[in-house]
Design a protein around this motif. Structure first.
Motif, PDB file in Angstrom:
ATOM      1  N   GLN A 233      31.858  33.943  23.435  1.00  0.00           N
ATOM      2  CA  GLN A 233      32.746  34.084  24.411  1.00  0.00           C
ATOM      3  C   GLN A 233      34.143  34.219  24.068  1.00  0.00           C
ATOM      4  O   GLN A 233      35.034  33.340  23.893  1.00  0.00           O
ATOM      5  CB  GLN A 233      32.548  32.801  25.534  1.00  0.00           C
ATOM      6  CG  GLN A 233      33.504  33.053  26.797  1.00  0.00           C
ATOM      7  CD  GLN A 233      32.864  34.353  27.511  1.00  0.00           C
ATOM      8  OE1 GLN A 233      31.682  34.480  27.947  1.00  0.00           O
ATOM      9  NE2 GLN A 233      34.040  34.827  28.024  1.00  0.00           N
TER      10      GLN A 233
ATOM     11  N   ARG B 202      42.313  38.969  36.473  1.00  0.00           N
ATOM     12  CA  ARG B 202      41.263  39.214  37.699  1.00  0.00           C
ATOM     13  C   ARG B 202      39.856  39.985  37.040  1.00  0.00           C
ATOM     14  O   ARG B 202      39.728  40.156  35.945  1.00  0.00           O
ATOM     15  CB  ARG B 202      41.864  40.638  38.304  1.00  0.00           C
ATOM     16  CG  ARG B 202      41.048  41.014  39.524  1.00  0.00           C
ATOM     17  CD  ARG B 202      41.641  42.169  40.402  1.00  0.00           C
ATOM     18  NE  ARG B 202      40.868  42.801  41.347  1.00  0.00           N
ATOM     19  CZ  ARG B 202      41.221  43.691  42.121  1.00  0.00           C
ATOM     20  NH1 ARG B 202      42.586  43.905  42.097  1.00  0.00           N
ATOM     21  NH2 ARG B 202      40.530  43.985  43.072  1.00  0.00           N
ATOM     22  N   VAL B 203      38.845  39.548  37.787  1.00  0.00           N
ATOM     23  CA  VAL B 203      37.591  39.809  37.438  1.00  0.00           C
ATOM     24  C   VAL B 203      36.927  40.563  38.979  1.00  0.00           C
ATOM     25  O   VAL B 203      36.798  40.074  39.633  1.00  0.00           O
ATOM     26  CB  VAL B 203      36.517  38.802  37.168  1.00  0.00           C
ATOM     27  CG1 VAL B 203      35.199  38.992  36.960  1.00  0.00           C
ATOM     28  CG2 VAL B 203      37.054  37.868  35.887  1.00  0.00           C
TER      29      VAL B 203
ATOM     30  N   THR C 137      37.204  43.089  33.987  1.00  0.00           N
ATOM     31  CA  THR C 137      38.044  42.173  33.708  1.00  0.00           C
ATOM     32  C   THR C 137      39.396  42.632  33.446  1.00  0.00           C
ATOM     33  O   THR C 137      39.253  43.483  32.247  1.00  0.00           O
ATOM     34  CB  THR C 137      37.661  41.023  32.953  1.00  0.00           C
ATOM     35  OG1 THR C 137      36.221  40.452  33.449  1.00  0.00           O
ATOM     36  CG2 THR C 137      38.356  39.857  32.742  1.00  0.00           C
TER      37      THR C 137
ATOM     38  N   PRO D 282      38.848  34.679  27.854  1.00  0.00           N
ATOM     39  CA  PRO D 282      38.796  33.625  29.005  1.00  0.00           C
ATOM     40  C   PRO D 282      37.858  34.343  30.010  1.00  0.00           C
ATOM     41  O   PRO D 282      38.458  35.391  30.479  1.00  0.00           O
ATOM     42  CB  PRO D 282      40.290  33.440  29.328  1.00  0.00           C
ATOM     43  CG  PRO D 282      41.103  34.624  28.795  1.00  0.00           C
ATOM     44  CD  PRO D 282      40.277  35.157  27.512  1.00  0.00           C
ATOM     45  N   LYS D 283      37.127  33.547  30.538  1.00  0.00           N
ATOM     46  CA  LYS D 283      35.911  34.225  31.323  1.00  0.00           C
ATOM     47  C   LYS D 283      36.288  34.149  32.635  1.00  0.00           C
ATOM     48  O   LYS D 283      36.139  35.026  33.552  1.00  0.00           O
ATOM     49  CB  LYS D 283      34.551  33.707  31.060  1.00  0.00           C
ATOM     50  CG  LYS D 283      33.400  34.121  31.669  1.00  0.00           C
ATOM     51  CD  LYS D 283      32.174  33.411  31.685  1.00  0.00           C
ATOM     52  CE  LYS D 283      30.823  34.304  32.319  1.00  0.00           C
ATOM     53  NZ  LYS D 283      29.585  33.421  31.792  1.00  0.00           N
ATOM     54  N   GLU D 284      37.131  33.333  33.217  1.00  0.00           N
ATOM     55  CA  GLU D 284      37.312  32.821  34.534  1.00  0.00           C
ATOM     56  C   GLU D 284      38.785  33.439  35.013  1.00  0.00           C
ATOM     57  O   GLU D 284      39.605  33.239  34.064  1.00  0.00           O
ATOM     58  CB  GLU D 284      37.249  31.367  34.956  1.00  0.00           C
ATOM     59  CG  GLU D 284      36.070  30.492  34.727  1.00  0.00           C
ATOM     60  CD  GLU D 284      35.150  31.345  35.395  1.00  0.00           C
ATOM     61  OE1 GLU D 284      35.186  31.743  36.459  1.00  0.00           O
ATOM     62  OE2 GLU D 284      33.851  31.172  34.723  1.00  0.00           O
ATOM     63  N   GLU D 285      39.042  33.719  36.108  1.00  0.00           N
ATOM     64  CA  GLU D 285      40.182  34.209  36.402  1.00  0.00           C
ATOM     65  C   GLU D 285      41.202  33.137  36.421  1.00  0.00           C
ATOM     66  O   GLU D 285      41.078  31.829  36.542  1.00  0.00           O
ATOM     67  CB  GLU D 285      40.107  34.685  37.957  1.00  0.00           C
ATOM     68  CG  GLU D 285      39.625  36.360  38.380  1.00  0.00           C
ATOM     69  CD  GLU D 285      39.603  36.583  39.653  1.00  0.00           C
ATOM     70  OE1 GLU D 285      40.424  35.805  40.393  1.00  0.00           O
ATOM     71  OE2 GLU D 285      39.019  37.468  40.071  1.00  0.00           O
TER      72      GLU D 285
ATOM     73  N   ASN E 141      43.230  35.946  31.531  1.00  0.00           N
ATOM     74  CA  ASN E 141      42.502  36.768  32.409  1.00  0.00           C
ATOM     75  C   ASN E 141      43.168  36.708  33.936  1.00  0.00           C
ATOM     76  O   ASN E 141      43.474  35.915  34.578  1.00  0.00           O
ATOM     77  CB  ASN E 141      41.129  35.834  32.531  1.00  0.00           C
ATOM     78  CG  ASN E 141      40.138  36.605  33.635  1.00  0.00           C
ATOM     79  OD1 ASN E 141      40.366  37.230  34.275  1.00  0.00           O
ATOM     80  ND2 ASN E 141      38.981  36.330  33.143  1.00  0.00           N
TER      81      ASN E 141
ATOM     82  N   ASN F  47      30.686  43.768  34.959  1.00  0.00           N
ATOM     83  CA  ASN F  47      32.204  43.106  35.422  1.00  0.00           C
ATOM     84  C   ASN F  47      33.201  43.767  34.922  1.00  0.00           C
ATOM     85  O   ASN F  47      33.101  44.223  33.684  1.00  0.00           O
ATOM     86  CB  ASN F  47      31.927  41.728  34.926  1.00  0.00           C
ATOM     87  CG  ASN F  47      30.953  40.930  35.738  1.00  0.00           C
ATOM     88  OD1 ASN F  47      30.618  41.238  36.808  1.00  0.00           O
ATOM     89  ND2 ASN F  47      30.381  39.883  34.956  1.00  0.00           N
TER      90      ASN F  47
ATOM     91  N   LYS G 238      33.569  42.149  40.066  1.00  0.00           N
ATOM     92  CA  LYS G 238      32.095  42.058  39.810  1.00  0.00           C
ATOM     93  C   LYS G 238      31.235  43.460  40.674  1.00  0.00           C
ATOM     94  O   LYS G 238      31.501  43.409  41.973  1.00  0.00           O
ATOM     95  CB  LYS G 238      31.578  40.754  40.377  1.00  0.00           C
ATOM     96  CG  LYS G 238      32.317  39.638  39.466  1.00  0.00           C
ATOM     97  CD  LYS G 238      31.183  38.290  39.749  1.00  0.00           C
ATOM     98  CE  LYS G 238      31.893  37.200  38.686  1.00  0.00           C
ATOM     99  NZ  LYS G 238      31.155  35.907  38.988  1.00  0.00           N
TER     100      LYS G 238
ATOM    101  N   GLY H 166      42.413  31.950  33.533  1.00  0.00           N
ATOM    102  CA  GLY H 166      42.063  31.336  32.307  1.00  0.00           C
ATOM    103  C   GLY H 166      42.840  31.902  31.278  1.00  0.00           C
ATOM    104  O   GLY H 166      43.252  33.203  31.390  1.00  0.00           O
TER     105      GLY H 166
END
Length: 557
Positions: A386, A407-408, A417, A389-392, A405, A415, A410, A394
Motif C-alpha cells: 500500500q 480525492r477518490v 485517486t 495513502p488510501k483514504e481521502e 490523497n 478507482n 470509485k 490521508g
C-alpha cells in the motif's frame, strides 16, 4: 505473425544476405536487422540488398570497424556536443537529430573521427522509418560537411526525410553546390538551406531547442553519455563484421506484416486458441536481448519482488545519484509506445522498502499518471504494498516525497485517486492521478474485455488532460512523460495493458496492427512481458470486441 512465418520480403532478403555471411564465415543477420534495411528501401528486396553491401563497403573503406567508444579520440568526439538526438519527434513521428557544425575544428579533429562518431551514434539513434536531420552550419571549413556525403548518398540504413541547413554563411554556397552534385535527385530535393527566422515553418516550436527559437532545453551531453554508459563493458556491434547494428527496433511503428481487422479476425478463426497459444510459445522461447547484471547484483536483489523477474540493463530506469547511496537501481524498465519513445515505465508492485524509490522515480521522470492493474492482496497473498495513502485526506511521507490523497472516485471496475506530491527538498508540488483496475485476477484475464478498454480510455484521457495542465513545464514528446504501469511482477497484466494501448493506437492511426510484433518488441525492453498464453490470446479477442462495438467490424465477420 509467427504462425504464418516471416514476410516473404524479409525471408528473401535473409536468404540472400546469409548466403554471403556464411561464405565469409561471419554471423548471420537477425530478423530485426533485416527489417531495418528493408524498411529503409520500402521493402524492395533488391534495393535493400544493395544498401546492405553499400553500408558494409562504406564502413570497411572508411575504417569504421572495431570502434572503441571509450578510447580517445573517439570518446572526446562523441562527447563534443556536435551531434545529438532530440528527445522529441516531429508531428509525422520522425526522429530529429542536430549537428552543430560550428563546434567542428578540422585542425583538432580529422574527418575520419567525425565519420566514426556519426556512424556510431546514428546506429543507436535510428529506431523508426524516418530520420530527420538538420545541420546548424557555422563552421569556417567546408570539410565540416564532408562526413555526411556518403550517408546522404544512401550508405546508411535509414529513410531520410529532410535535411535543413540552418544559418549557413555566405562562404558555404560553394561546398553546398558541390554536396548537391553528389546526391541523387530525390535526395537533393530533401536538402534545403533555411534561414533561422523560417525554421518554424518546418518544425513546430515544441520540436526545436531554445537556441533555435523553440522551447526545448538542449543538453547535448546527456544522450551521448547515456549511450556510452549503456555500452560500457559490452562488445560493440561494429566488431561483428562491418558494424551491422544488432539492437532491436523498439519504437512501435506500422510494419510489413501488419493486419487489418478483417485479417486479424480471419487469422484468429484459422489459428483458433491453440494456434495463438503456439504463437505465444514461440515468443516465450526467445531469449531477452540484453543482460541483467545490475538487477542480479547482491546489493540490489532485495529490491526485486520476485527473484526471476529482473530488469534488463539496457532499458532499466536509473534513479538520479544521491550522496551516500550505493545503487541507482529500481525494478523498473522504460518501454516504448506507438511512435513514442519511453511511453511507459513498466515496474513491479512496490515493496515497503522501495516506496521511497518508487515515488522518487515518479518525481524524477515527471510522471503524471500511475496505472495499477492488481489489488494489494489476492488469494491470501500480498501482491503489492500500500504505497500511497488510501483514504481521502490521508497523507504519507516516502523519503523526500510527501503524498496527499485529495480525492477518490470509485467506478464499477476501477478507482481513480487524485494525489498531490510535495518535494520536501525543493518545495515544489505536482498532481498525479492514480488508477487502480480491480477486475483482473493474477495470471488471468479480465472477465470483461470492454471494461478494461474503457479503463484504458479513461487513463489516456487523463494523461492528455494532465499534459495540457502541465503546460510549459513539460517540453518532451507531445503525448507527455511516461505513464507508470505496474501489477505485481510488472510483466503479465502490465504487458497486456501496454500491448492493448499500442495496438489500439496503431489501429486508430493507420487501421492496422501487429500483436505478435508488438509483444516481441515489448519483451525486448521489459523482459517476459505478457506472462501467459491466455493473456496473449486475450489481446486478440479484446481488440476484436472493441472493433465490433465501434462498428469497425460486423459481428458476423
Amino acid at each position: 505473425c509467427i504462425a504464418d512465418g516471416i514476410s516473404p520480403a524479409t525471408k528473401q532478403f535473409l536468404e540472400e544476405i546469409n548466403k554471403w555471411t556464411s561464405q565469409h564465415g561471419v554471423s548471420p543477420l537477425s530478423w530485426d536487422v533485416a527489417v531495418k534495411f528493408l524498411m529503409a528501401r520500402k521493402f524492395d528486396v533488391l534495393r535493400a540488398i544493395e544498401l546492405f553491401h553499400s553500408y558494409r563497403e562504406t564502413r570497411l573503406r572508411e575504417g569504421i570497424v572495431k570502434l572503441q567508444p571509450h578510447e580517445e579520440p573517439l570518446r572526446s568526439e562523441l562527447l563534443s556536443g556536435k551531434f545529438t538526438v532530440l528527445g522529441v519527434r516531429d508531428p509525422s513521428g520522425a526522429s530529429i537529430a542536430l549537428y552543430t557544425a560550428k563546434l567542428h575544428h578540422p585542425s583538432k579533429t580529422g574527418n575520419h573521427v567525425v565519420l566514426q562518431a556519426l556512424f556510431y551514434l546514428l546506429d543507436r539513434a535510428v529506431e523508426s522509418w524516418w530520420v530527420f536531420v538538420w545541420f546548424r552550419c557555422q563552421s569556417k571549413s567546408e570539410k565540416s560537411v564532408q562526413p555526411f556525403a556518403c550517408w546522404l548518398q544512401g550508405a546508411f540504413p535509414a529513410r531520410l526525410k529532410k535535411v535543413l541547413i540552418v544559418g549557413a554563411p555566405v562562404w558555404f554556397r560553394v561546398p553546398y553546390n558541390l554536396l548537391s552534385l553528389l546526391l541523387k535527385e530525390k535526395l537533393r530535393e530533401r536538402v534545403q538551406m533555411v534561414k533561422m527566422s523560417d525554421l518554424r515553418q518546418h518544425l513546430p516550436r515544441d520540436c526545436l531547442p531554445e537556441h533555435l527559437g523553440g522551447c526545448l532545453p538542449l543538453d547535448v551531453h546527456s544522450w551521448n553519455l547515456q549511450l556510452l554508459s549503456e555500452q560500457n563493458g559490452r562488445v560493440d556491434p561494429v566488431d561483428e563484421l562491418v558494424g551491422i547494428p544488432l539492437e532491436n527496433t523498439s519504437i512501435h511503428v506500422p510494419g510489413p506484416e501488419a493486419m487489418g481487422l478483417a485479417e486479424l479476425m480471419a487469422h484468429l478463426n484459422r489459428a483458433q486458441r491453440s494456434g495463438i497459444y503456439l504463437e505465444y510459445e514461440e515468443l516465450r522461447r526467445e531469449q531477452p536481448p540484453g543482460t541483467f547484471t545490475c538487477a542480479l547484483a547482491a546489493h540490489n536483489q532485495e529490491r526485486n519482488r520476485y527473484g526471476d523477474v529482473l530488469c534488463l540493463d539496457q532499458t532499466r530506469v536509473r534513479l538520479k545519484a544521491r550522496r551516500n547511496e550505493r545503487s541507482d537501481y529500481i525494478n523498473a524498465s522504460f518501454m516504448d509506445g506507438y511512435k513514442q519513445k519511453n511511453a511507459y515505465i513498466g515496474t513491479q508492485g512496490p515493496l515497503e522498502k522501495t516506496y521511497g524509490d518508487f515515488w522518487r522515480m515518479v518525481w524524477e521522470q515527471s510522471v503524471l499518471v500511475i496505472v495499477m492493474t492488481t489489488r494489494t492482496d489476492e488469494g491470501g497473498r500480498r501482491k503489492c504494498g500500500q504505497y500511497w495513502p488510501k483514504e481521502e485526506g490521508g497523507q504519507e511521507v516516502y523519503g523526500h516525497i510527501a503524498v496527499v490523497n485529495h480525492r477518490v472516485d470509485k467506478q464499477a471496475h476501477y478507482n481513480q485517486t487524485t494525489l498531490e506530491l510535495h518535494n520536501t527538498e525543493t518545495f515544489e508540488q505536482r498532481q498525479v492521478t492514480h488508477f487502480q483496475f480491480l477486475s483482473w485476477p493474477d495470471y488471468g484475464v479480465p472477465s470483461s474485455a470492454l471494461s478494461l478498454i474503457d479503463f484504458l480510455g479513461a487513463v489516456k484521457h487523463q494523461q492528455q488532460w494532465a499534459v495540457q495542465a502541465f503546460g510549459s513545464q513539460w517540453r518532451g514528446h507531445p503525448l507527455g512523460p511516461p505513464m507508470v504501469v505496474h501489477c505485481s511482477a510488472g510483466i503479465g497484466r502490465t504487458g497486456t495493458f501496454c500491448a492493448l494501448d499500442i495496438c489500439l493506437s496503431e489501429l486508430q492511426d493507420v487501421g492496422t496492427l501487429n500483436i505478435c510484433q508488438t509483444v516481441r518488441r515489448m519483451r525486448a525492453q521489459r523482459a517476459f512481458s505478457i506472462q501467459t498464453p491466455e493473456q496473449y490470446y486475450f489481446c486478440h479477442t479484446a481488440i476484436l470486441e472493441h472493433a465490433q462495438r465501434q462498428g469497425l467490424l460486423s459481428a458476423n465477420q
